[in-house]
Design a protein around this motif. Structure first.
Motif, PDB file in Angstrom:
ATOM      1  N   ALA A 183       0.826  -1.141  -0.100  1.00  0.00           N
ATOM      2  CA  ALA A 183      -0.040  -0.047   0.020  1.00  0.00           C
ATOM      3  C   ALA A 183       0.889   1.314   0.036  1.00  0.00           C
ATOM      4  O   ALA A 183       0.612   2.231  -0.668  1.00  0.00           O
ATOM      5  CB  ALA A 183      -0.959   0.128   1.240  1.00  0.00           C
ATOM      6  N   PHE A 184       1.764   1.129   0.929  1.00  0.00           N
ATOM      7  CA  PHE A 184       2.922   2.325   0.917  1.00  0.00           C
ATOM      8  C   PHE A 184       3.355   2.798  -0.675  1.00  0.00           C
ATOM      9  O   PHE A 184       3.414   3.793  -1.013  1.00  0.00           O
ATOM     10  CB  PHE A 184       3.911   2.184   1.764  1.00  0.00           C
ATOM     11  CG  PHE A 184       4.881   3.517   1.942  1.00  0.00           C
ATOM     12  CD1 PHE A 184       4.695   4.687   2.613  1.00  0.00           C
ATOM     13  CD2 PHE A 184       6.130   3.212   1.277  1.00  0.00           C
ATOM     14  CE1 PHE A 184       5.375   5.545   2.597  1.00  0.00           C
ATOM     15  CE2 PHE A 184       7.108   4.328   1.200  1.00  0.00           C
ATOM     16  CZ  PHE A 184       6.661   5.443   1.750  1.00  0.00           C
ATOM     17  N   GLY A 185       3.910   1.413  -1.274  1.00  0.00           N
ATOM     18  CA  GLY A 185       4.590   1.744  -2.631  1.00  0.00           C
ATOM     19  C   GLY A 185       3.487   2.214  -3.573  1.00  0.00           C
ATOM     20  O   GLY A 185       3.825   2.906  -4.514  1.00  0.00           O
ATOM     21  N   ALA A 186       2.268   1.730  -3.618  1.00  0.00           N
ATOM     22  CA  ALA A 186       1.273   1.906  -4.435  1.00  0.00           C
ATOM     23  C   ALA A 186       0.692   3.681  -4.232  1.00  0.00           C
ATOM     24  O   ALA A 186       0.610   4.420  -5.285  1.00  0.00           O
ATOM     25  CB  ALA A 186      -0.025   1.351  -4.436  1.00  0.00           C
ATOM     26  N   LEU A 187       0.812   3.974  -3.082  1.00  0.00           N
ATOM     27  CA  LEU A 187       0.218   5.306  -2.688  1.00  0.00           C
ATOM     28  C   LEU A 187       1.237   6.230  -3.052  1.00  0.00           C
ATOM     29  O   LEU A 187       0.872   7.553  -3.211  1.00  0.00           O
ATOM     30  CB  LEU A 187      -0.285   5.481  -1.226  1.00  0.00           C
ATOM     31  CG  LEU A 187      -1.554   4.816  -0.785  1.00  0.00           C
ATOM     32  CD1 LEU A 187      -1.932   4.832   0.685  1.00  0.00           C
ATOM     33  CD2 LEU A 187      -2.515   5.381  -1.664  1.00  0.00           C
ATOM     34  N   THR A 188       2.586   5.993  -3.219  1.00  0.00           N
ATOM     35  CA  THR A 188       3.587   6.867  -3.474  1.00  0.00           C
ATOM     36  C   THR A 188       4.135   7.003  -4.846  1.00  0.00           C
ATOM     37  O   THR A 188       5.190   7.342  -5.318  1.00  0.00           O
ATOM     38  CB  THR A 188       4.677   6.998  -2.517  1.00  0.00           C
ATOM     39  OG1 THR A 188       5.193   5.185  -2.375  1.00  0.00           O
ATOM     40  CG2 THR A 188       4.222   7.249  -1.017  1.00  0.00           C
ATOM     41  N   SER A 189       3.516   5.977  -5.913  1.00  0.00           N
ATOM     42  CA  SER A 189       4.177   5.643  -6.956  1.00  0.00           C
ATOM     43  C   SER A 189       3.040   6.271  -7.992  1.00  0.00           C
ATOM     44  O   SER A 189       3.476   6.119  -9.284  1.00  0.00           O
ATOM     45  CB  SER A 189       4.409   4.102  -7.191  1.00  0.00           C
ATOM     46  OG  SER A 189       5.125   3.718  -6.251  1.00  0.00           O
TER      47      SER A 189
END
Length: 369
Positions: A183-189
Motif C-alpha cells: 500500500a505504501f508503494g502504491a500510494l507513493t508511485s
C-alpha cells in the motif's frame, strides 16, 4: 491437480495454501525461504485434505526459488496447472513470476491490489499470454474480485453507462506487513484514473465527496483510491467514467504519518511490524462495497455487497478462482476477473462464506454525492 503458490510462506500465502488443500488440490509451496516453506509443508501435512479434485492423492511439495533466476523460476512452475502469486510488493517482484508462468505454459493468478502493476500486466503480457495459450488473471483477492464482479452485474443493468462508481467502506482492518508495504508503494508511485473513455494519470482527487452506505446514518466521506478496478472494469463494462473511492477514515493518522517519512525509514518501520493479525482480529475486519452505474438515459443500478475477514476471503476467492479456471478455462490472454468468470455465479458462490449481495434498479435508489 497441482497448484504452485509462489510466496506461500507469507501471511496470505499460508491461508491460500491451506484453503487449496482443503479444497482437494495438491499444492507446491514455492518461494525464496526454504526453511519457512518446509515448516509450512509440515504444518499442512498435519491437516486433513479435502476430497481430491482429480482422484489422485492430495500431496504437498516445496520449491525453493527466487525471482532473480528466470530459468529456474519457469522450471519450478512446469508441471503445475496454475501458478498463484501472493509475493509482493508486486511492483518489485511480480513481473518475473508472470513471465515465468507464461514461459512454463501455466495459467496465472495473483492477489495484487497494486494498480500500476495490474496495468503493466495488461499492457505488456496480453500478447505473450495469448500466444502461450494461458490465462493470466491479476487481482484475484478480496478488494478486487467482489468489486470487479459487482460492477459487471450493475453495469449490465443500464443502457450505456456514463458513470460508474465502486465504493468501499472498510472497518477494523488490521493490515498484514505485506499489505502495508504494498500500500505504501502504491500510494507513493502515482495512479491512473478512467475518464472520457480512457486511462490517464490521476491527481488523487475524486468527483465524489461522500457515499451513502447501507447502515450508516449519514453519507460517509470518501477519498480517491488507487483500486485496480480502474484498470479492470472498463474492459468489460463500457463507461465514460469510472471512480473508485474508499471511506476516508481508512487512512489513519499513523499511516498518514508514514507517507511523510523518507522511504528508508518507512521500510525499517514496516519490517518491524507484526506479520499479520491473529485469527480473531483477522475475522473482525468487515467491509461493504457499493457499485453504482448511471446510464445515458439517467437510469441507475446500485449493487451492495457485505462481507468480513479480508484475508480469509482472499483465500476462499483464490481457491474458487483456481477451480473455475481449470473447470472451464477462459480464453487465453490477460483478463479481469469478470472476463474470466461469470460474475453473478461467482458472487453467489461466496454467499455461504459470509457474503451477501444484492442489486437494485429503483428510480429512487440512494445516490452517491
Amino acid at each position: 491437480m497441482a497448484i504452485t503458490v509462489y510466496g506461500a510462506s507469507g501471511y496470505t500465502g499460508r491461508l491460500v495454501a491451506a484453503e487449496l488443500r482443503r479444497r482437494g488440490f495438491s499444492v507446491v509451496l514455492a518461494g525464496r525461504d526454504g526453511d519457512r516453506l518446509r515448516a509450512l509443508a509440515t504444518e499442512l501435512a498435519d491437516t486433513e485434505p479435502g476430497d481430491s479434485v482429480d482422484g489422485r492423492k492430495v500431496e504437498i511439495a516445496t520449491r525453493q526459488v527466487g525471482v532473480e533466476d528466470p530459468a529456474a523460476l519457469a522450471d519450478a512452475f512446469r508441471g503445475s496447472d496454475v501458478v498463484v502469486n501472493v509475493a509482493g510488493p508486486f511492483a518489485l517482484v511480480g513481473e518475473p513470476v508472470v513471465r515465468a508462468a507464461i514461459e512454463a505454459g501455466v495459467h496465472y493468478l495473483d492477489t495484487t491490489a497494486e494498480q500500476l502493476f495490474v496495468k503493466k500486466v495488461f499492457d505488456e503480457f496480453s500478447g505473450p499470454a495469448q500466444n502461450a495459450g494461458v490465462a493470466v488473471v491479476p487481482s484475484v483477492g478480496f478488494d478486487i474480485v467482489p468489486g470487479d464482479l459487482l460492477a459487471n452485474v450493475v453495469g449490465s443493468r443500464v443502457e450505456q453507462a456514463t458513470d460508474l462508481l465502486v465504493a468501499y467502506d472498510v472497518h477494523d482492518w488490521d493490515m498484514s506487513r505485506g499489505t502495508v508495504r504494498s500500500a505504501f508503494g502504491a500510494l507513493t508511485s502515482g495512479t491512473f484514473v478512467y475518464s472520457d473513455g480512457g486511462w490517464r494519470p490521476g491527481d488523487g482527487t475524486t468527483p465524489y465527496e461522500a457515499v451513502t452506505f447501507p447502515g450508516n446514518v449519514e453519507p460517509t466521506p470518501v477519498i480517491s483510491w488507487a483500486g485496480p478496478e480502474v484498470i479492470t472494469v472498463p474492459r468489460h463494462v463500457p463507461t465514460d467514467r469510472l471512480s473508485v473511492v474508499i471511506n476516508a477514515s481508512i487512512v489513519t493518522p499513523e499511516f498518514a504519518q508514514l507517507l511523510q517519512l523518507p522511504a528508508e525509514t518507512v521500510a525499517t518501520i514496516i519490517d518491524n511490524l507484526a506479520e499479520g493479525p491473529d485469527d480473531t482480529r483477522r475475522a473482525a475486519a468487515r467491509f461493504t462495497i457499493v457499485a453504482e452505474a448511471t446510464g445515458a438515459d439517467g437510469r441507475r443500478a446500485r449493487g451492495v455487497l457485505h462481507a468480513s475477514d479480508i484475508y480469509g476471503s482472499t483465500a476462499v476467492i483464490v481457491a474458487e478462482a483456481v477451480r473455475r479456471l481449470l473447470a472451464q478455462p477462459p480464453r487465453a490472454g490477460v483478463l479481469s476477473p469478470a472476463q474470466a468468470f461469470d460474475a453473478a455465479s461467482f458472487l453467489d458462490f461466496l454467499v455461504p462464506h459470509g457474503y451477501s449481495w444484492d442489486v437494485q434498479t429503483p428510480a429512487d435508489a440512494p445516490a452517491a454525492q
